[in-house]
Write a protein that holds these residues in place. Structure first.
Motif, PDB file in Angstrom:
ATOM      1  N   LEU A 269      32.859  41.071  44.888  1.00  0.00           N
ATOM      2  CA  LEU A 269      33.302  40.911  43.738  1.00  0.00           C
ATOM      3  C   LEU A 269      34.379  41.994  43.521  1.00  0.00           C
ATOM      4  O   LEU A 269      35.431  41.673  42.993  1.00  0.00           O
ATOM      5  CB  LEU A 269      32.229  41.123  42.471  1.00  0.00           C
ATOM      6  CG  LEU A 269      31.262  39.846  42.261  1.00  0.00           C
ATOM      7  CD1 LEU A 269      30.405  40.297  41.332  1.00  0.00           C
ATOM      8  CD2 LEU A 269      32.168  38.773  41.890  1.00  0.00           C
ATOM      9  N   LYS A 270      34.062  43.248  43.986  1.00  0.00           N
ATOM     10  CA  LYS A 270      35.194  44.379  44.004  1.00  0.00           C
ATOM     11  C   LYS A 270      36.318  43.803  44.778  1.00  0.00           C
ATOM     12  O   LYS A 270      37.463  44.110  44.293  1.00  0.00           O
ATOM     13  CB  LYS A 270      34.560  45.434  44.904  1.00  0.00           C
ATOM     14  CG  LYS A 270      33.609  46.154  43.882  1.00  0.00           C
ATOM     15  CD  LYS A 270      32.979  47.504  44.808  1.00  0.00           C
ATOM     16  CE  LYS A 270      31.817  48.251  44.060  1.00  0.00           C
ATOM     17  NZ  LYS A 270      31.214  49.150  44.836  1.00  0.00           N
ATOM     18  N   GLN A 271      36.238  43.090  45.682  1.00  0.00           N
ATOM     19  CA  GLN A 271      37.600  42.571  46.520  1.00  0.00           C
ATOM     20  C   GLN A 271      38.606  41.761  45.719  1.00  0.00           C
ATOM     21  O   GLN A 271      39.458  41.605  45.905  1.00  0.00           O
ATOM     22  CB  GLN A 271      37.091  41.740  47.801  1.00  0.00           C
ATOM     23  CG  GLN A 271      36.360  43.016  48.631  1.00  0.00           C
ATOM     24  CD  GLN A 271      35.652  42.079  49.840  1.00  0.00           C
ATOM     25  OE1 GLN A 271      36.095  41.241  50.310  1.00  0.00           O
ATOM     26  NE2 GLN A 271      34.925  43.016  50.875  1.00  0.00           N
ATOM     27  N   ILE A 272      37.945  40.962  44.768  1.00  0.00           N
ATOM     28  CA  ILE A 272      38.651  39.877  43.905  1.00  0.00           C
ATOM     29  C   ILE A 272      38.798  40.347  42.519  1.00  0.00           C
ATOM     30  O   ILE A 272      39.413  39.695  41.694  1.00  0.00           O
ATOM     31  CB  ILE A 272      37.864  38.464  44.073  1.00  0.00           C
ATOM     32  CG1 ILE A 272      36.632  38.604  43.368  1.00  0.00           C
ATOM     33  CG2 ILE A 272      38.052  37.931  45.442  1.00  0.00           C
ATOM     34  CD1 ILE A 272      36.017  37.202  43.194  1.00  0.00           C
ATOM     35  N   TRP A 273      38.177  41.589  41.885  1.00  0.00           N
ATOM     36  CA  TRP A 273      38.141  41.947  40.452  1.00  0.00           C
ATOM     37  C   TRP A 273      39.608  41.951  40.128  1.00  0.00           C
ATOM     38  O   TRP A 273      39.805  41.595  38.769  1.00  0.00           O
ATOM     39  CB  TRP A 273      37.549  43.152  40.568  1.00  0.00           C
ATOM     40  CG  TRP A 273      37.018  43.456  39.064  1.00  0.00           C
ATOM     41  CD1 TRP A 273      37.408  44.475  38.098  1.00  0.00           C
ATOM     42  CD2 TRP A 273      35.905  42.766  38.428  1.00  0.00           C
ATOM     43  NE1 TRP A 273      36.651  44.434  36.949  1.00  0.00           N
ATOM     44  CE2 TRP A 273      35.554  43.348  37.305  1.00  0.00           C
ATOM     45  CE3 TRP A 273      34.982  41.837  39.042  1.00  0.00           C
ATOM     46  CZ2 TRP A 273      34.567  43.061  36.255  1.00  0.00           C
ATOM     47  CZ3 TRP A 273      33.969  41.420  38.104  1.00  0.00           C
ATOM     48  CH2 TRP A 273      33.769  41.929  36.774  1.00  0.00           C
ATOM     49  N   SER A 274      40.460  42.470  40.973  1.00  0.00           N
ATOM     50  CA  SER A 274      41.954  42.607  40.261  1.00  0.00           C
ATOM     51  C   SER A 274      42.618  41.248  39.912  1.00  0.00           C
ATOM     52  O   SER A 274      43.933  41.186  39.281  1.00  0.00           O
ATOM     53  CB  SER A 274      42.736  43.239  41.203  1.00  0.00           C
ATOM     54  OG  SER A 274      43.033  42.604  42.665  1.00  0.00           O
ATOM     55  N   ARG A 275      42.042  40.118  40.273  1.00  0.00           N
ATOM     56  CA  ARG A 275      42.657  38.756  40.187  1.00  0.00           C
ATOM     57  C   ARG A 275      42.462  38.413  38.624  1.00  0.00           C
ATOM     58  O   ARG A 275      42.966  37.633  37.993  1.00  0.00           O
ATOM     59  CB  ARG A 275      42.126  37.781  40.981  1.00  0.00           C
ATOM     60  CG  ARG A 275      42.286  37.840  42.414  1.00  0.00           C
ATOM     61  CD  ARG A 275      41.475  36.752  43.009  1.00  0.00           C
ATOM     62  NE  ARG A 275      41.371  36.809  44.484  1.00  0.00           N
ATOM     63  CZ  ARG A 275      40.636  36.059  45.436  1.00  0.00           C
ATOM     64  NH1 ARG A 275      40.032  35.074  44.971  1.00  0.00           N
ATOM     65  NH2 ARG A 275      40.912  36.384  46.397  1.00  0.00           N
ATOM     66  N   TYR A 276      41.696  39.199  37.739  1.00  0.00           N
ATOM     67  CA  TYR A 276      41.209  38.681  36.543  1.00  0.00           C
ATOM     68  C   TYR A 276      41.789  39.773  35.307  1.00  0.00           C
ATOM     69  O   TYR A 276      41.626  40.988  35.524  1.00  0.00           O
ATOM     70  CB  TYR A 276      39.990  38.793  36.293  1.00  0.00           C
ATOM     71  CG  TYR A 276      39.096  37.729  37.218  1.00  0.00           C
ATOM     72  CD1 TYR A 276      38.977  36.310  36.909  1.00  0.00           C
ATOM     73  CD2 TYR A 276      38.500  38.366  38.505  1.00  0.00           C
ATOM     74  CE1 TYR A 276      38.434  35.541  37.904  1.00  0.00           C
ATOM     75  CE2 TYR A 276      38.386  37.547  39.440  1.00  0.00           C
ATOM     76  CZ  TYR A 276      38.058  36.086  39.169  1.00  0.00           C
ATOM     77  OH  TYR A 276      37.542  35.121  39.982  1.00  0.00           O
ATOM     78  N   ASP A 277      42.466  39.087  34.273  1.00  0.00           N
ATOM     79  CA  ASP A 277      42.770  40.005  33.300  1.00  0.00           C
ATOM     80  C   ASP A 277      41.890  39.451  31.993  1.00  0.00           C
ATOM     81  O   ASP A 277      42.095  38.277  31.535  1.00  0.00           O
ATOM     82  CB  ASP A 277      44.208  39.949  32.718  1.00  0.00           C
ATOM     83  CG  ASP A 277      44.608  40.444  31.438  1.00  0.00           C
ATOM     84  OD1 ASP A 277      43.943  41.287  31.251  1.00  0.00           O
ATOM     85  OD2 ASP A 277      46.102  40.342  31.363  1.00  0.00           O
ATOM     86  N   PHE A 278      40.752  40.425  31.771  1.00  0.00           N
ATOM     87  CA  PHE A 278      39.568  40.136  30.805  1.00  0.00           C
ATOM     88  C   PHE A 278      40.304  40.222  29.546  1.00  0.00           C
ATOM     89  O   PHE A 278      39.669  39.981  28.198  1.00  0.00           O
ATOM     90  CB  PHE A 278      38.640  40.797  31.170  1.00  0.00           C
ATOM     91  CG  PHE A 278      37.863  40.308  32.523  1.00  0.00           C
ATOM     92  CD1 PHE A 278      37.244  39.032  32.647  1.00  0.00           C
ATOM     93  CD2 PHE A 278      37.790  41.091  33.341  1.00  0.00           C
ATOM     94  CE1 PHE A 278      36.815  38.703  34.044  1.00  0.00           C
ATOM     95  CE2 PHE A 278      37.295  40.907  34.612  1.00  0.00           C
ATOM     96  CZ  PHE A 278      36.854  39.529  34.892  1.00  0.00           C
ATOM     97  N   VAL A 279      41.323  41.071  29.383  1.00  0.00           N
ATOM     98  CA  VAL A 279      41.775  41.316  27.876  1.00  0.00           C
ATOM     99  C   VAL A 279      43.197  40.816  27.698  1.00  0.00           C
ATOM    100  O   VAL A 279      43.870  41.553  27.027  1.00  0.00           O
ATOM    101  CB  VAL A 279      41.716  42.915  27.622  1.00  0.00           C
ATOM    102  CG1 VAL A 279      40.336  43.417  27.526  1.00  0.00           C
ATOM    103  CG2 VAL A 279      42.399  43.456  28.799  1.00  0.00           C
ATOM    104  N   ALA A 280      43.546  39.760  28.227  1.00  0.00           N
ATOM    105  CA  ALA A 280      44.544  39.023  28.100  1.00  0.00           C
ATOM    106  C   ALA A 280      44.836  38.812  26.447  1.00  0.00           C
ATOM    107  O   ALA A 280      44.026  38.380  26.005  1.00  0.00           O
ATOM    108  CB  ALA A 280      44.626  37.595  28.888  1.00  0.00           C
ATOM    109  N   ASN A 281      45.975  39.228  26.119  1.00  0.00           N
ATOM    110  CA  ASN A 281      46.211  39.291  24.666  1.00  0.00           C
ATOM    111  C   ASN A 281      47.545  38.518  24.533  1.00  0.00           C
ATOM    112  O   ASN A 281      48.573  39.173  23.954  1.00  0.00           O
ATOM    113  CB  ASN A 281      46.191  40.495  23.929  1.00  0.00           C
ATOM    114  CG  ASN A 281      46.462  40.391  22.519  1.00  0.00           C
ATOM    115  OD1 ASN A 281      45.962  39.293  21.856  1.00  0.00           O
ATOM    116  ND2 ASN A 281      47.045  41.595  21.933  1.00  0.00           N
ATOM    117  N   PRO A 282      47.878  37.276  24.719  1.00  0.00           N
ATOM    118  CA  PRO A 282      49.374  36.628  24.790  1.00  0.00           C
ATOM    119  C   PRO A 282      49.701  36.355  23.294  1.00  0.00           C
ATOM    120  O   PRO A 282      48.839  36.486  22.344  1.00  0.00           O
ATOM    121  CB  PRO A 282      49.090  35.080  25.452  1.00  0.00           C
ATOM    122  CG  PRO A 282      47.456  35.088  25.293  1.00  0.00           C
ATOM    123  CD  PRO A 282      46.789  36.292  25.295  1.00  0.00           C
ATOM    124  N   SER A 283      50.778  36.336  22.976  1.00  0.00           N
ATOM    125  CA  SER A 283      51.296  36.285  21.810  1.00  0.00           C
ATOM    126  C   SER A 283      51.167  34.869  21.345  1.00  0.00           C
ATOM    127  O   SER A 283      50.840  34.122  22.133  1.00  0.00           O
ATOM    128  CB  SER A 283      52.982  36.575  21.644  1.00  0.00           C
ATOM    129  OG  SER A 283      53.707  35.509  22.560  1.00  0.00           O
TER     130      SER A 283
END
Length: 324
Positions: A269-283
Motif C-alpha cells: 500500500l505504501k508504494q501506491i499511496w501517492s495515487r490517492y487524493d483523499f481530501v479532494a475538494n474540487p470547486s
C-alpha cells in the motif's frame, strides 16, 4: 442561617441540573441513528474505514450498517432498491444511473483515484501494450474499469475491434487471469495488487500515464432521503471530512487500517499511496465539469442514448456547506 440554606439549595439545584444535562448528553450519544452504506471496498474508500475505526461516525451520533458490494454499479443498484441509504461509487457508474434516475444525487465528490490500470500475463506473450492486440481483456461494465480500458486502448492506438473484451466481476479477474481465461484485465485497487500477488513474476503491469485512468469517488443518496434525513446526512459528511483529513495527516496509521480493510500488505500500500487524493475538494464548477464529461460518456455507451443529458447542476444535493 437562611443565607447558608439558600446557598445549599442553589448548589443542589445546580448539581441536579448538571446531572440531567449529562444524562441527556449520554442518552443522545447512545441512541445512534442507523445509516446503511454500500461499500465497494476499494482503496479509494479508505477514509470510510478510518472513520469507523477512529469512531468519527459514532461521534456524530451515527451507527453504520455496511452492505458489501464489488462495484459502484452494484452500490447504486442497492441504493435504487432502498437496500442502503448512502452509496459509495465512482462518477462513471453514477452517470449511467443518473441518466434514468436524476433523483439520485451527489452528496460530495471526495476522492481522486489514479489507480485504474491494466495488468496482463507475460506468458501470454504480452510485454508491451501493442501485444494485447488479438487478446482477451476482462473489464467491469459501467465502471471505471470500462472507461479505463477504453482510455488505455485509445492512448496506445488499439481499437476495440482488435481485442476481445470480456465482462466480469472484479473479484473474479485475478483468478481468470492466472488460469488463462483472459490475457489481461482493467481494474482499480486492490484488484490490481491481488492480481500481481497471484501471478507473481508472470504479471506485467501497465501503470504509466497513458495507461492509468483517474476516476472520481463520490457519495450518493436519494433526494427523498437527503430531505427527510438532512441532519444525518450532514453528520455523515462531517464524519467523512474528519476521516479524510486524518487519512491524509496520519498515513502510517491510515495504511495500517487500510491493510486490515483490503487484506493488502502495508508495504504494498505504501508504494501506491501517492495515487490517492483523499481530501479532494474540487470547486462546484469542477464537479459540474466532471459530471458533464462522464454523463456524456455514459450516454454514448448506453443502449438507447438520450437526446439530452440531465443538467449536472440539478444532480448536486442541496447541502449547507457551513454545517459540515
Amino acid at each position: 442561617m437562611k443565607k447558608y440554606l439558600h446557598t445549599g439549595i442553589l448548589i443542589v439545584i445546580l448539581l441536579l441540573s448538571g446531572f440531567l444535562l449529562w444524562r441527556h448528553s449520554v442518552q443522545t450519544r447512545v441512541s445512534h441513528e442507523v445509516v446503511r452504506v454500500a461499500d465497494v471496498g476499494a482503496i479509494a474508500w479508505v477514509p470510510f474505514q478510518v472513520g469507523l475505526e477512529k469512531g468519527f461516525f459514532a461521534d456524530e451520533g451515527l451507527s453504520i450498517s455496511i452492505v458489501s458490494v464489488q462495484t459502484g454499479d452494484e452500490s447504486l443498484k442497492a441504493l435504487l432498491s432502498n437496500s442502503v441509504d448512502i452509496s459509495l461509487a465512482g462518477i462513471i457508474p453514477y452517470s449511467f444511473v443518473a441518466l434514468d434516475h436524476p433523483e439520485i444525487q451527489v452528496l460530495a465528490l471526495n476522492t481522486f483515484a489514479k489507480d485504474n490500470q491494466i495488468i496482463a500475463r507475460k506468458d501470454s506473450g504480452v510485454s508491451r501494450p501493442e501485444d494485447l492486440i488479438g487478446k482477451k481483456i476482462g473489464y467491469s461494465k459501467t465502471t471505471a474499469s470500462d472507461i479505463g480500458v477504453e482510455f488505455f486502448l485509445k492512448n496506445h492506438g488499439i481499437t476495440k475491434g482488435q481485442v476481445t473484451l470480456i465482462p466480469m466481476k472484479p473479484f473474479a479477474m485475478p483468478v481468470a487471469l492466472a488460469t488463462g481465461e483472459i490475457d489481461a484485465y482493467s481494474s482499480w485497487e486492490p484488484n490490481i495488487i491481488n492480481g500481481k500477488k497471484l501471478l507473481d513474476t508472470r504479471a506485467i503491469l501497465f501503470n504509466d500515464v497513458l495507461s492509468t485512468y483517474t476516476w472520481h469517488g463520490s457519495l450518493m443518496a436519494n433526494k427523498t432521503y437527503i430531505e427527510s434525513h438532512h441532519s444525518s446526512v450532514l453528520a455523515f459528511l462531517r464524519a467523512w471530512k474528519k476521516s479524510a483529513q486524518f487519512t491524509k495527516d496520519n498515513p502510517t496509521e491510515a495504511i495500517a487500517i487500510a491493510s486490515a480493510y483490503t487484506k493488502i500488505p502495508a508495504e504494498a500500500l505504501k508504494q501506491i499511496w501517492s495515487r490517492y487524493d483523499f481530501v479532494a475538494n474540487p470547486s462546484p464548477e469542477e464537479v459540474v465539469s466532471i459530471l458533464r464529461t462522464d454523463l456524456l460518456w455514459a450516454n454514448l455507451h448506453r443502449a438507447n442514448p438520450l437526446a439530452t443529458i440531465p443538467d449536472p447542476v440539478t444532480l448536486l444535493a442541496n447541502i449547507n456547506e457551513s454545517k459540515i
